[in-house]
Design an enzyme around this catalytic site. Structure first.
Site, PDB file in Angstrom:
ATOM      1  N   SER A 148       0.870  -1.165   0.000  1.00 26.46           N
ATOM      2  CA  SER A 148       0.000   0.000   0.000  1.00 26.46           C
ATOM      3  C   SER A 148       0.910   1.218   0.000  1.00 26.46           C
ATOM      4  O   SER A 148       1.701   1.399   0.928  1.00 26.46           O
ATOM      5  CB  SER A 148      -0.865  -0.022   1.262  1.00 26.46           C
ATOM      6  OG  SER A 148      -1.584   1.182   1.395  1.00 26.46           O
ATOM      7  N   LYS A 174      -1.040  -1.133  -4.479  1.00 25.79           N
ATOM      8  CA  LYS A 174      -2.229  -0.335  -4.148  1.00 25.79           C
ATOM      9  C   LYS A 174      -1.763   1.075  -3.882  1.00 25.79           C
ATOM     10  O   LYS A 174      -0.779   1.279  -3.163  1.00 25.79           O
ATOM     11  CB  LYS A 174      -2.911  -0.951  -2.920  1.00 25.79           C
ATOM     12  CG  LYS A 174      -3.727  -0.012  -2.048  1.00 25.79           C
ATOM     13  CD  LYS A 174      -4.442  -0.784  -0.938  1.00 25.79           C
ATOM     14  CE  LYS A 174      -4.588   0.046   0.324  1.00 25.79           C
ATOM     15  NZ  LYS A 174      -5.177  -0.727   1.443  1.00 25.79           N
ATOM     16  N   LYS A 176      -2.959   5.045  -2.644  1.00 27.61           N
ATOM     17  CA  LYS A 176      -3.992   5.839  -1.986  1.00 27.61           C
ATOM     18  C   LYS A 176      -4.428   6.935  -2.951  1.00 27.61           C
ATOM     19  O   LYS A 176      -3.580   7.525  -3.630  1.00 27.61           O
ATOM     20  CB  LYS A 176      -3.421   6.461  -0.709  1.00 27.61           C
ATOM     21  CG  LYS A 176      -3.060   5.440   0.349  1.00 27.61           C
ATOM     22  CD  LYS A 176      -4.300   4.808   0.945  1.00 27.61           C
ATOM     23  CE  LYS A 176      -3.968   3.885   2.101  1.00 27.61           C
ATOM     24  NZ  LYS A 176      -5.166   3.348   2.746  1.00 27.61           N
ATOM     25  N   ASP A 201      -7.156   2.883  -3.062  1.00 27.64           N
ATOM     26  CA  ASP A 201      -7.864   2.958  -1.773  1.00 27.64           C
ATOM     27  C   ASP A 201      -8.173   4.428  -1.498  1.00 27.64           C
ATOM     28  O   ASP A 201      -7.259   5.245  -1.375  1.00 27.64           O
ATOM     29  CB  ASP A 201      -6.994   2.372  -0.657  1.00 27.64           C
ATOM     30  CG  ASP A 201      -7.727   2.291   0.683  1.00 27.64           C
ATOM     31  OD1 ASP A 201      -8.880   2.745   0.771  1.00 27.64           O
ATOM     32  OD2 ASP A 201      -7.129   1.752   1.637  1.00 27.64           O
ATOM     33  N   GLU A 226     -11.044   0.549  -3.206  1.00 33.85           N
ATOM     34  CA  GLU A 226     -11.323   0.270  -1.795  1.00 33.85           C
ATOM     35  C   GLU A 226     -11.991   1.482  -1.151  1.00 33.85           C
ATOM     36  O   GLU A 226     -11.524   2.614  -1.297  1.00 33.85           O
ATOM     37  CB  GLU A 226      -9.981  -0.049  -1.116  1.00 33.85           C
ATOM     38  CG  GLU A 226     -10.077  -0.627   0.276  1.00 33.85           C
ATOM     39  CD  GLU A 226      -8.672  -0.963   0.820  1.00 33.85           C
ATOM     40  OE1 GLU A 226      -7.731  -1.169   0.027  1.00 33.85           O
ATOM     41  OE2 GLU A 226      -8.527  -0.992   2.054  1.00 33.85           O
ATOM     42  N   LYS A 275      -9.380  -6.667   8.401  1.00 32.91           N
ATOM     43  CA  LYS A 275      -8.333  -6.238   9.331  1.00 32.91           C
ATOM     44  C   LYS A 275      -8.755  -6.752  10.686  1.00 32.91           C
ATOM     45  O   LYS A 275      -9.835  -6.413  11.181  1.00 32.91           O
ATOM     46  CB  LYS A 275      -8.235  -4.712   9.380  1.00 32.91           C
ATOM     47  CG  LYS A 275      -7.609  -4.097   8.146  1.00 32.91           C
ATOM     48  CD  LYS A 275      -7.571  -2.588   8.248  1.00 32.91           C
ATOM     49  CE  LYS A 275      -7.001  -1.999   6.973  1.00 32.91           C
ATOM     50  NZ  LYS A 275      -7.278  -0.551   6.877  1.00 32.91           N
TER      51      LYS A 275
HETATM   52  O1  OSB Z   1      -7.070   1.890   4.605  1.00 33.97           O
HETATM   53  O2  OSB Z   1      -5.826   0.181   4.424  1.00 33.97           O
HETATM   54  C1  OSB Z   1      -6.028   1.306   4.892  1.00 33.97           C
HETATM   55  C2  OSB Z   1      -2.953   2.374   6.910  1.00 33.97           C
HETATM   56  C3  OSB Z   1      -3.549   3.066   7.930  1.00 33.97           C
HETATM   57  C4  OSB Z   1      -4.913   3.228   7.934  1.00 33.97           C
HETATM   58  C5  OSB Z   1      -5.691   2.678   6.915  1.00 33.97           C
HETATM   59  C6  OSB Z   1      -5.108   1.957   5.894  1.00 33.97           C
HETATM   60  C7  OSB Z   1      -3.711   1.831   5.880  1.00 33.97           C
HETATM   61  C8  OSB Z   1      -2.975   1.161   4.817  1.00 33.97           C
HETATM   62  C9  OSB Z   1      -1.605   0.664   5.175  1.00 33.97           C
HETATM   63  O3  OSB Z   1      -3.365   1.091   3.671  1.00 33.97           O
HETATM   64  C10 OSB Z   1      -1.405  -0.761   4.911  1.00 33.97           C
HETATM   65  C11 OSB Z   1      -0.095  -1.203   5.495  1.00 33.97           C
HETATM   66  O4  OSB Z   1      -0.037  -1.546   6.704  1.00 33.97           O
HETATM   67  O5  OSB Z   1       0.888  -1.220   4.756  1.00 33.97           O
HETATM   68 MG    MG Z   2      -8.216   0.639   3.291  1.00 39.08          MG
END
Ligand code: OSB
Ligand code: MG
Length: 384
Positions: A148, A174, A176, A201, A226, A275
């Protein structure tokens, strides 16, 4: 009507003798930015439980601010101290599975609950000399990893990061997104890599008024989008899913197995991110997993910038059969200069993590390093 025979397994009764809560500070190797903000350093709560001579560890994945979820570091501490820890210390438990029922009177606070429940599962696995993944019912001997990648200062920096992660072998990228950092960066990514497995996401950055804009994501052959809409909304995602081709994956809106069932029945998503902290622990995570099996919808394991403790738990969970898509379960070194587990989490050049057969998570907590990172600590015992 024939009822399924109850299974009588020899049970080890667990007596939780003490629970220690710690806050540790760990600076991230690189800042992480989502549509709701940027984080440079983590304030992580760790829980350890002592039961019959073994110690189990759990991590509270709540963030530094109440932005991803209402829970944050400062709500988790008193909730564990005043409500959850006393509920575990007052009596005996058969297993980590029993925690959720104990905690039922406390509404919400799922990340705080998960930290404790998962520590009990961890202790149970060590007590039974079983790998945690086997205790959870997993089958996979290796799991597929994705990354991510947060919002960067410039699109060029994002492309550079993607290049690094692809070279490391990760099987899914992925990124953001938010208004102003979405179609423009997707254009650049697809111009350079037409075929990589790519998702986005949004962490709730859009509304249903923007459906025409969201429809434009369909041009980029994304594995999923997402959580495009409100964090507490499922039904409006069903309306959006009808209007776009890209598969929606829900993260924030799925808090329990009923939510997962409702989302899949209403067509609000075609993929679910689990999660373990968001849903309150391993037992609810397993229930959601089983709901997705019934609906024949794949799941993957989300991440919350965990230290090695939570990372080890995510890896164990990802061995369940329906974790069919690469998770946000990546190597320790992407986050930390030095992780608090030995060995650190390593991802092979083929983008997989090999699952250990050792009891517990297969990763030992480096207690001296935890002590070094600790800024506050409190131990709770029965009757105190
Ligand atoms: O939405 O998946 C998410 C990190 C903090 C809060 C929300 C999210 C995330 C990530 C990080 O996408 C994923 C990771 O731990 O590498
Ligand atoms: Mg997410």
């Amino acid at each position: 009507i024939a009822k399924a025979m109850p299974r009588y397994e020899p049970q080890l009764i667990m007596k939780i003798e003490s629970i220690t809560l710690r806050e540790i500070h760990m600076p991230l190797v690189h800042f992480f930015e989502t549509s709701f903000g940027r984080v440079y350093s983590r304030r992580i709560l760790l829980v350890s439980v002592e039961a019959d001579g073994v110690r189990g560890w759990g991590e509270c994945v709540a963030g530094e601010d109440p932005y991803y979820s209402p829970e944050w570091t400062e709500t988790a501490w008193p909730t564990i101290k005043h409500y959850l820890a006393p509920l575990l210390l007052q009596s005996e438990l058969d297993s980590g599975r029993d925690c959720a029922a104990r905690f039922a009177r406390v509404r919400g606070h799922r990340m705080a609950k998960a930290a404790l429940e998962n520590a009990v599962w961890d202790a149970e696995a060590r007590q039974k000399q079983l790998p945690l993944w086997k205790l959870l019912g997993g089958t996979r001997r290796e799991i597929a990893c994705g990354v991510s990648i947060g919002i960067q200062d410039t699109p060029e920096q994002l492309l550079q990061k993607i290049e690094t992660e692809l070279a490391a072998g990760y099987r899914r990228i992925k990124i953001k997104v938010k208004p102003g950092w979405d179609l423009n960066v997707l254009e650049k990514i697809r111009a350079r890599w037409a075929d990589i497995v790519l998702s986005v996401d949004a962490n709730s950055a859009y509304t249903l008024d923007e459906v025409e804009h969201l429809r434009k994501f369909d041009a980029f052959n994304l594995l999923m989008i997402e959580q495009p809409l409100w964090n507490d909304e499922i039904y409006l995602h069903a309306r959006l899913q009808k209007a776009i081709q890209t598969a929606i994956c829900l993260d924030e809106s799925i808090l329990n197995a009923r939510d997962a069932d409702f989302a899949l029945e209403t067509g609000a998503c075609r993929i679910i991110n689990i999660k373990v902290g968001r849903v309150g622990g391993f037992s609810e995570a397993k229930k959601i997993h089983d709901v997705t099996v019934r609906h024949n919808v794949p799941v993957w394991c989300g991440g919350m910038l965990e230290s090695g403790v939570g990372r080890g738990h995510n890896i164990a969970l990802s061995t369940l059969e329906n974790f069919r898509l690469p998770g946000d379960v990546s190597a320790s070194k992407r986050y930390w200069k030095e992780d608090i587990i030995d060995p650190e989490v390593e991802v092979r050049a083929d983008g997989m993590i090999a699952i250990s057969d050792a009891p517990g998570t297969g990763y030992q907590v480096r207690e001296e390093l935890v002590r070094k990172f600790t800024v506050r600590e409190e131990t709770f015992r029965a009757g105190k």
